[in-house]
Design a protein around this motif. Structure first.
Motif, mmCIF file in Angstrom:
data_model
loop_
_atom_site.group_PDB
_atom_site.id
_atom_site.type_symbol
_atom_site.label_atom_id
_atom_site.label_comp_id
_atom_site.label_asym_id
_atom_site.label_seq_id
_atom_site.Cartn_x
_atom_site.Cartn_y
_atom_site.Cartn_z
ATOM 1 N N GLU A 41 -4.581 10.186 -0.828
ATOM 2 C CA GLU A 41 -3.387 10.322 0.013
ATOM 3 C C GLU A 41 -2.118 10.516 -0.814
ATOM 4 O O GLU A 41 -1.171 11.134 -0.370
ATOM 5 C CB GLU A 41 -3.219 9.062 0.886
ATOM 6 C CG GLU A 41 -4.198 9.026 2.038
ATOM 7 C CD GLU A 41 -4.101 7.724 2.832
ATOM 8 O OE1 GLU A 41 -4.802 7.626 3.838
ATOM 9 O OE2 GLU A 41 -3.336 6.828 2.444
ATOM 10 N N GLU A 99 -3.316 0.017 -2.512
ATOM 11 C CA GLU A 99 -4.561 0.420 -1.834
ATOM 12 C C GLU A 99 -4.498 1.907 -1.569
ATOM 13 O O GLU A 99 -3.447 2.452 -1.388
ATOM 14 C CB GLU A 99 -4.709 -0.315 -0.496
ATOM 15 C CG GLU A 99 -4.757 -1.808 -0.640
ATOM 16 C CD GLU A 99 -6.164 -2.346 -0.807
ATOM 17 O OE1 GLU A 99 -7.114 -1.720 -0.346
ATOM 18 O OE2 GLU A 99 -6.295 -3.416 -1.409
ATOM 19 N N SER A 103 0.837 -1.200 0.000
ATOM 20 C CA SER A 103 0.000 0.000 0.000
ATOM 21 C C SER A 103 0.872 1.252 0.000
ATOM 22 O O SER A 103 2.038 1.190 -0.332
ATOM 23 C CB SER A 103 -0.873 -0.022 1.248
ATOM 24 O OG SER A 103 -0.039 -0.017 2.385
ATOM 25 N N GLY A 104 0.278 2.374 0.388
ATOM 26 C CA GLY A 104 1.034 3.623 0.497
ATOM 27 C C GLY A 104 1.493 4.114 -0.854
ATOM 28 O O GLY A 104 0.717 4.136 -1.805
ATOM 29 N N ARG A 132 -8.140 15.521 3.230
ATOM 30 C CA ARG A 132 -9.047 16.622 3.562
ATOM 31 C C ARG A 132 -9.193 17.568 2.379
ATOM 32 O O ARG A 132 -10.261 18.069 2.091
ATOM 33 C CB ARG A 132 -8.498 17.413 4.758
ATOM 34 C CG ARG A 132 -9.208 17.126 6.070
ATOM 35 C CD ARG A 132 -9.000 18.214 7.090
ATOM 36 N NE ARG A 132 -7.643 18.723 7.162
ATOM 37 C CZ ARG A 132 -6.699 18.220 7.955
ATOM 38 N NH1 ARG A 132 -6.975 17.200 8.723
ATOM 39 N NH2 ARG A 132 -5.499 18.753 7.978
ATOM 40 N N ARG A 138 -0.854 12.716 5.012
ATOM 41 C CA ARG A 138 -1.889 11.908 4.358
ATOM 42 C C ARG A 138 -3.271 12.431 4.704
ATOM 43 O O ARG A 138 -4.158 12.486 3.850
ATOM 44 C CB ARG A 138 -1.732 10.452 4.801
ATOM 45 C CG ARG A 138 -0.497 9.795 4.232
ATOM 46 C CD ARG A 138 -0.011 8.636 5.077
ATOM 47 N NE ARG A 138 -1.045 7.638 5.250
ATOM 48 C CZ ARG A 138 -1.064 6.459 4.629
ATOM 49 N NH1 ARG A 138 -0.105 6.144 3.805
ATOM 50 N NH2 ARG A 138 -2.015 5.600 4.852
ATOM 51 N N HIS A 139 -3.444 12.843 5.971
ATOM 52 C CA HIS A 139 -4.744 13.373 6.369
ATOM 53 C C HIS A 139 -5.081 14.672 5.661
ATOM 54 O O HIS A 139 -6.184 14.866 5.180
ATOM 55 C CB HIS A 139 -4.787 13.592 7.892
ATOM 56 C CG HIS A 139 -5.066 12.331 8.636
ATOM 57 N ND1 HIS A 139 -4.221 11.843 9.602
ATOM 58 C CD2 HIS A 139 -6.073 11.448 8.530
ATOM 59 C CE1 HIS A 139 -4.701 10.700 10.056
ATOM 60 N NE2 HIS A 139 -5.815 10.440 9.419
ATOM 61 N N GLU A 140 -4.051 15.542 5.613
ATOM 62 C CA GLU A 140 -4.268 16.819 4.954
ATOM 63 C C GLU A 140 -4.638 16.595 3.489
ATOM 64 O O GLU A 140 -5.538 17.234 2.951
ATOM 65 C CB GLU A 140 -3.003 17.679 5.068
ATOM 66 C CG GLU A 140 -3.244 19.139 4.736
ATOM 67 C CD GLU A 140 -1.948 19.943 4.800
ATOM 68 O OE1 GLU A 140 -1.006 19.500 5.479
ATOM 69 O OE2 GLU A 140 -1.906 20.998 4.148
ATOM 70 N N ARG A 200 -9.475 6.487 -1.075
ATOM 71 C CA ARG A 200 -8.695 7.196 -0.076
ATOM 72 C C ARG A 200 -7.200 7.081 -0.385
ATOM 73 O O ARG A 200 -6.438 8.037 -0.279
ATOM 74 C CB ARG A 200 -8.986 6.633 1.322
ATOM 75 C CG ARG A 200 -8.392 7.427 2.461
ATOM 76 C CD ARG A 200 -8.930 6.922 3.789
ATOM 77 N NE ARG A 200 -8.769 5.483 3.906
ATOM 78 C CZ ARG A 200 -7.697 4.893 4.424
ATOM 79 N NH1 ARG A 200 -6.717 5.618 4.880
ATOM 80 N NH2 ARG A 200 -7.616 3.586 4.485
#
Lengths: 136, 481
Positions: free
Chosen positions: B444, B481, B203-204, B416, B411-413, B440
């Motif tokens: 990210e 993912e 992932s990532g 968002r 990743r969250h930013e 998602r």
């Protein structure tokens, strides 16, 4: 009191964990990590139990080693554990049983529990707090 | 706190933090960035981490950082440190959790025009053949004795079993196998995590891309590499998956418990290190070599599945997919370098940095010996990637160069600020097909969350660490993912 909260981090997953006692802190750390893995449980639900036994140098390392062991069991057995019952709980040793469910898949791939800026301490009001960074 | 007044400007692309900056530094720290990128390096703790690396026993010349540097665990990502074999230490934090995370590039004989009608189908088939490994993993769980063989023999084991060609090994760093690997140094935990992940992407930021050669900067070297304009190539970016992470976890724990007896005291637990020649150091090197071998085997297996998809879509028309090169960017290697004018064996840690050997170096394949080692640099999703070549001037950084763009946004930013659908749409507008199971995951890895790859490559090119050969543009992006 909240069990845990997710903090802002550039590349990875940072969680702050709270507990009235150190034992509760460990229980909430387990919950915080497992929920962050976004498990999709099997339907119909299948309960599962696993024994764990960890020995470490100090509380901080014990917390990382405990979560690392849970992560290993989660990934290799495809199970998500939300509860733990400790039979033994000291500064550098724990023994207990994990309770969880079989999962179809995890939505988030936590790859490792790190010691990066790891913090575990008892606050003035005697409750406990820890901050842990997970490699995702 | 470090500020600009603590730096010495060596040249337009290189800056130094002198040894006098902190009393525990054994050598100065040096980092490669342009003046324009300088502000970026203050945004996180990477410079402080680079100074911490300069405190490690046995470090030679400098602790170094590449222009894509950002905060990591222990070492900054983009960090390079060479250690003396006698007095030096080895640190899992200088390799990273994803041991031998790296790049492989496959070349076709087709041009973009010939393949364009098949792109959608190729994307679908490749995605089907190469699972992310987060859901059901590969259906086959390899037994422990087969894992042991992969750990000790790497990609060579898979080629022997028919999952590739001899040429795949020739065109691979260390021929896909580190000799000092010893499977007894790897825990059962690590082996179990690796049992169903051979041939999975993860992932990532890991990805597969079908790309075209968009621009050639050096015709002669491109020719030696077998590259031509508008050529279709396939890029693979992944590493040693859960197995490598478990090796890192196991050995960081072990070193934290044992480094005290060697009198090693470090400013950060994630830097945990022991002498290279101690029993723990030797054991980590054997285990890390196993992790590296597993990653080469993983990329070899993925190559096998890509070839299968390629053949099934193109049928009679299909031509072979030949490996240009396979190179690690998270690894520790024993190499010979000039130290004080004398050829010396050292242990080079490269964490988020790519080896870039110059022409005539004995460790590169014969067919590239005259021009230098191919270096594969992925950009962020949907932007561009680069093929570079190692050169003599890279000696200053133990023949190391950058490894990618480097994150600037959390990743969250990223999630968002934009949705996966928005990112897919903007890529589609650029004519790029995206295949990913998770919206998602796409958000990210949005290109806006990364540094500008062109600026990063410009720095290593101008600093002489490696030279631009070709720029690649993505046509199909396949994400784990």
């Amino acid at each position: 009191m909240k069990n845990y909260e997710i903090l802002e981090h550039k590349a990875d997953l940072k969680i702050r964990i709270f507990g009235a006692t150190k034992e509760e802190l460990f229980k909430n750390a387990l919950l915080g990590m497992t929920e962050s893995m976004k498990p999709e449980t099997k339907k119909p639900e299948e309960e599962t139990k696993r024994q764990i036994k960890i020995e470490s140098t100090d509380s901080a390392a014990l917390l990382v080693d405990f979560l690392s062991e849970v992560l290993y069991l989660s990934q290799t057995n495809r199970e998500a554990y939300s509860k733990v019952q400790f039979k033994k709980f000291s500064d550098n040793q724990i023994e207990g049983e994990l309770f969880g469910q079989k999962v179809e898949r995890f939505g988030e791939d936590i790859k490792a529990v790190t010691h990066h800026n790891l913090d575990i301490h008892q606050k003035k009001d005697k409750t406990w707090e820890a901050t842990i960074l997970f490699d995702v | 706190m470090i500020s600009k007044k603590d730096f010495i400007k060596i040249n337009d692309w290189l800056w130094e933090i002198p040894k006098s900056f902190r009393s525990d530094m054994r050598v100065p720290s040096r980092f490669y960035v342009s003046e324009e990128m300088l502000e970026d390096v203050f945004r996180d703790k990477s410079l402080g981490q680079l100074v911490n690396v300069a405190t490690l026993p046995g470090i030679i010349n400098y602790s170094l950082a590449m222009p894509d540097m950002h905060e990591g665990y222990g070492f900054p990502i983009g960090g390079v440190a060479a250690m003396d074999m006698k007095s030096g230490v080895i640190s899992p934090g200088g390799v990273g959790y994803d041991i031998n995370c790296g790049m492989k590039l496959l070349k076709s004989e087709f041009t973009e025009t010939e393949i364009r009608p098949y792109l959608e189908k190729l994307g679908t088939e490749i995605q089907k053949e190469v699972p992310s490994g987060l859901g059901q993993g590969r259906q086959v769980k390899v037994d422990i004795s087969s894992i042991n063989k992969i750990l000790e023999e790497g990609a060579q084991r898979l080629v022997e079993q028919g999952y590739g060609e001899k040429e795949d090994l020739e065109n691979c760093e260390s021929q896909g196998r580190l000799g000092r690997a010893d499977a007894t140094a790897v825990s059962d935990h690590a082996k179990n995590r690796g049992r169903d992940q051979v041939g999975t992407l993860g992932s990532g930021n890991h990805f597969l891309e079908i790309q075209k050669v968009d621009e050639i900067f050096d015709e002669n070297i491109a020719k030696a590499f077998g590259l031509f304009k508008d050529q279709i190539v396939i890029m693979i970016h992944t590493g040693s998956r859960g197995l490598g992470h478990q090796i890192a976890t196991d050995y960081i724990g072990l070193m934290m418990r044992t480094m005290g007896k060697y009198g090693i005291n470090l400013p950060d637990r994630e830097l945990a290190a022991v002498p290279i020649n101690s029993s723990e150091g030797q054991k980590y090197f054997s285990a890390m070599s196993c992790g590296a071998n597993y990653a080469w085997a993983n990329r070899q297996m993925i190559t096998h599945f890509i070839r299968k998809a390629w053949k099934s879509v193109l049928g009679e028309k299909s031509s072979p997919l030949v490996a240009l090169y396979d190179v690690a960017h998270n690894i520790a290697k024993i190499e010979k370098h000039l130290v004080n004018g004398k050829e010396t064996e050292v242990c080079v840690h490269r964490k988020g940095a790519t080896r870039a050997f110059p022409p005539e170096h004995p460790e590169i394949p014969l067919k590239y010996r005259k021009v230098g080692q191919p270096v594969l640099i992925p950009g962020s999703m949907g932007t561009a990637s680069y093929i570079l070549v190692g050169q003599k001037e890279g000696e200053q950084a133990f023949y190391s160069t950058c490894h990618g763009a480097g994150r600037t946004m959390s990743r969250h930013e990223a999630t968002r600020r934009m949705s996966g659908e928005e990112v897919v749409k903007s890529l589609e507008l650029k004519g790029i097909i995206v295949k990913c199971w998770s919206a998602r995951g796409i958000a990210e890895e949005a290109p806006q969350a990364y540094k500008d790859i062109h600026k990063v490559v410009e720095v290593v090119h101008n600093a002489g660490l490696s030279r631009k050969v070709a720029k690649l543009k993505p046509l199909v992006v396949i994400k784990g993912e």
